[in-house]
Design an enzyme around this catalytic site. Structure first.
Site, PDB file in Angstrom:
ATOM      1  N   GLY A   1       0.811  -1.224   0.000  1.00  0.00           N
ATOM      2  CA  GLY A   1       0.000   0.000   0.000  1.00  0.00           C
ATOM      3  C   GLY A   1       0.838   1.266   0.000  1.00  0.00           C
ATOM      4  O   GLY A   1       2.062   1.229  -0.174  1.00  0.00           O
ATOM      5  N   GLN A   2       0.166   2.387   0.239  1.00  0.00           N
ATOM      6  CA  GLN A   2       0.820   3.699   0.141  1.00  0.00           C
ATOM      7  C   GLN A   2       1.994   3.816   1.112  1.00  0.00           C
ATOM      8  O   GLN A   2       3.081   4.231   0.733  1.00  0.00           O
ATOM      9  CB  GLN A   2      -0.201   4.805   0.430  1.00  0.00           C
ATOM     10  CG  GLN A   2       0.349   6.204   0.186  1.00  0.00           C
ATOM     11  CD  GLN A   2      -0.381   7.280   0.976  1.00  0.00           C
ATOM     12  OE1 GLN A   2      -1.217   7.014   1.828  1.00  0.00           O
ATOM     13  NE2 GLN A   2      -0.062   8.520   0.668  1.00  0.00           N
TER      14      GLN A   2
ATOM     15  N   ILE B   1      -2.182  -9.050   0.150  1.00  0.00           N
ATOM     16  CA  ILE B   1      -3.371  -9.849  -0.167  1.00  0.00           C
ATOM     17  C   ILE B   1      -3.427 -10.101  -1.673  1.00  0.00           C
ATOM     18  O   ILE B   1      -2.785  -9.375  -2.443  1.00  0.00           O
ATOM     19  CB  ILE B   1      -4.682  -9.172   0.297  1.00  0.00           C
ATOM     20  CG1 ILE B   1      -4.754  -7.729  -0.218  1.00  0.00           C
ATOM     21  CG2 ILE B   1      -4.838  -9.240   1.801  1.00  0.00           C
ATOM     22  CD1 ILE B   1      -6.100  -7.073  -0.046  1.00  0.00           C
TER      23      ILE B   1
ATOM     24  N   ILE C   1      -5.488  -9.614   6.787  1.00  0.00           N
ATOM     25  CA  ILE C   1      -5.740  -9.161   8.153  1.00  0.00           C
ATOM     26  C   ILE C   1      -7.068  -9.678   8.709  1.00  0.00           C
ATOM     27  O   ILE C   1      -7.254  -9.751   9.920  1.00  0.00           O
ATOM     28  CB  ILE C   1      -5.678  -7.615   8.230  1.00  0.00           C
ATOM     29  CG1 ILE C   1      -5.532  -7.164   9.677  1.00  0.00           C
ATOM     30  CG2 ILE C   1      -6.906  -6.970   7.577  1.00  0.00           C
ATOM     31  CD1 ILE C   1      -5.064  -5.770   9.872  1.00  0.00           C
TER      32      ILE C   1
ATOM     33  N   TYR D   1     -14.333   6.100   9.037  1.00  0.00           N
ATOM     34  CA  TYR D   1     -12.865   6.051   9.099  1.00  0.00           C
ATOM     35  C   TYR D   1     -12.391   6.538  10.466  1.00  0.00           C
ATOM     36  O   TYR D   1     -11.614   5.865  11.158  1.00  0.00           O
ATOM     37  CB  TYR D   1     -12.307   6.935   7.975  1.00  0.00           C
ATOM     38  CG  TYR D   1     -10.807   7.039   7.911  1.00  0.00           C
ATOM     39  CD1 TYR D   1     -10.039   5.984   7.444  1.00  0.00           C
ATOM     40  CD2 TYR D   1     -10.158   8.226   8.279  1.00  0.00           C
ATOM     41  CE1 TYR D   1      -8.659   6.100   7.352  1.00  0.00           C
ATOM     42  CE2 TYR D   1      -8.790   8.342   8.184  1.00  0.00           C
ATOM     43  CZ  TYR D   1      -8.037   7.283   7.718  1.00  0.00           C
ATOM     44  OH  TYR D   1      -6.679   7.398   7.625  1.00  0.00           O
TER      45      TYR D   1
HETATM   46  N1  SER Z   1      -4.981  10.542   4.425  1.00  0.00           N
HETATM   47  C1  SER Z   1      -6.134  10.046   5.120  1.00  0.00           C
HETATM   48  C2  SER Z   1      -7.352  10.284   4.342  1.00  0.00           C
HETATM   49  O1  SER Z   1      -7.429  11.305   3.716  1.00  0.00           O
HETATM   50  C3  SER Z   1      -6.270  10.683   6.463  1.00  0.00           C
HETATM   51  O2  SER Z   1      -5.466  10.057   7.389  1.00  0.00           O
HETATM   52  O3  SER Z   1      -8.245   9.506   4.405  1.00  0.00           O
END
Ligand code: SER
Length: 346
Positions: free
Chosen positions: A41-42, A65, A85, A173
């Site tokens: 990932g990033q 994955i 995970i 989130y």
């Molecule tokens: N970079 C993330 C987002 O924009 C924030 O932690 O979802």
């Protein structure tokens, strides 16, 4: 909204940078075998290579994955294993196979994507974290799990957001990030699992692009600039958010996991900050290097609502005091480096 400049969140002063007695102990590398969940990932794609350069290629397992397989240097430079995970047994098998003592848990959906798939976001963010923590408890591993500026909400003081303050986010989130912080502290307090975390700002990098975050505009703008395209900005002028260049973010991960535990008053999760800006300021920073660059605002209502609910800038004094957090990049130096690296590659 602030009229003052991008340096407004630079709280460094002489007293906070003094190391307490015994702090040098923290510089010993105690991690030996590391598993990164979400290695492609990033953050993972760069953190894996960074950790391999510190601890040795064979000591850092890239967990991925299906559909997100490692490629190139990431694949060739060290071990890689499927590590889902949501599958506790899978995690436990990899941990035992490589005698893992430290897990970097980087699996997550970013804020905008998570709003479209809230159940999946929770399943990965909290169900997954619970799997990691249980495996860590059974196998005596330390665990790093990122939190975010998204763990704060509209009721949080927006300017110089304190380390310990109101956390009532409106996004799934953010809700999963706050829960993750609490669950990680619970495992530390109840079972002694060595859990540690930082609240990342928007991360800016020239390697792996983010996918579906609110802060992504601050990465996309550099790609447009280097391609000679006009940038369509989805975030309104005047919307400040904390941002960070990836090299500083990687250092934060390693430095916190290496920190002397006797100095840590906090664990999950530390405010960290290096720069705060609004769209016009990053646009102007790029125009200093590329004077012909153009930008137009077309505000995305979902992204804007999320951005407006997040702080303008965090106070990171606790990270500076407890483990010597000290970022290196500001908006100008990051911009010069981003444009140079992307121009060479694109
Ligand atoms: N970079 C993330 C987002 O924009 C924030 O932690 O979802």
């Amino acid at each position: 909204m602030f009229a003052n400049s991008i340096t407004m969140c630079n709280f460094v002063n002489d007293t906070v940078n003094q190391k307490p007695h015994g702090a040098d102990k923290a510089n010993k590398h105690v991690m030996k075998n590391i598993l990164i969940i979400g290695a492609t990932g990033q953050i993972g794609s760069e953190l894996t290579m960074n950790l391999r350069s510190i601890y040795g290629n064979g000591h850092v397992v890239a967990g991925y994955i299906k559909g997100a397989e490692p490629k190139g240097e990431l694949l060739e430079s060290g071990p890689a294993e499927i590590c889902d995970i949501t599958d506790a047994q899978n995690i436990a098998d990899v941990v035992r196979k490589y005698k893992v003592d430290t897990i970097y848990n980087l699996a997550a959906l970013l804020s905008v994507v998570a709003e479209g798939k809230p159940l999946l976001a929770w399943h990965i963010g909290i169900g997954g974290l619970w799997n990691v923590l249980e495996v860590a408890r059974e196998n005596k591993c330390a665990v790093f799990t990122p939190s975010s500026i998204g763990s704060f909400g509209p009721g949080t003081p927006a300017y110089k957001t304190p380390q310990d303050t109101i956390q009532r986010p409106k996004t799934i989130y953010g809700i999963s990030k706050v829960t993750g912080e609490l669950l990680s502290d619970y495992y530390y307090n109840k079972y002694g699992v060595d859990t540690r975390s930082v609240r990342f700002p928007g991360l800016i990098s020239n390697v792996t692009p983010p996918g579906g975050g609110t802060t992504d505009y601050a990465v996309d703008i550099y790609y447009s600039a280097v391609r000679g395209e006009k940038f369509i900005c989805p975030i309104a002028q005047g919307t400040y958010m904390d941002m960070m260049y990836m090299p500083d973010a990687l250092n934060a991960c390693v430095q916190l996991m290496e920190a002397d535990p006797t100095r840590l008053v906090h664990r999950n999760s530390f405010n960290i900050a290096s720069m705060s800006f609004e769209p016009n300021q990053i646009f102007e920073a790029i125009r200093e290097e590329l004077p012909g660059f153009q930008m137009e605002y077309q505000v995305d209502p979902l992204k804007q609502a999320i951005a407006s609910s997040w702080p303008d800038c965090l106070d990171d004094m606790c990270a500076r005091n407890e483990w010597d957090w000290n970022p290196q990049y500001d908006l100008h130096s990051m911009t010069v480096d981003m444009l140079e690296k992307l121009s060479a590659r694109l």
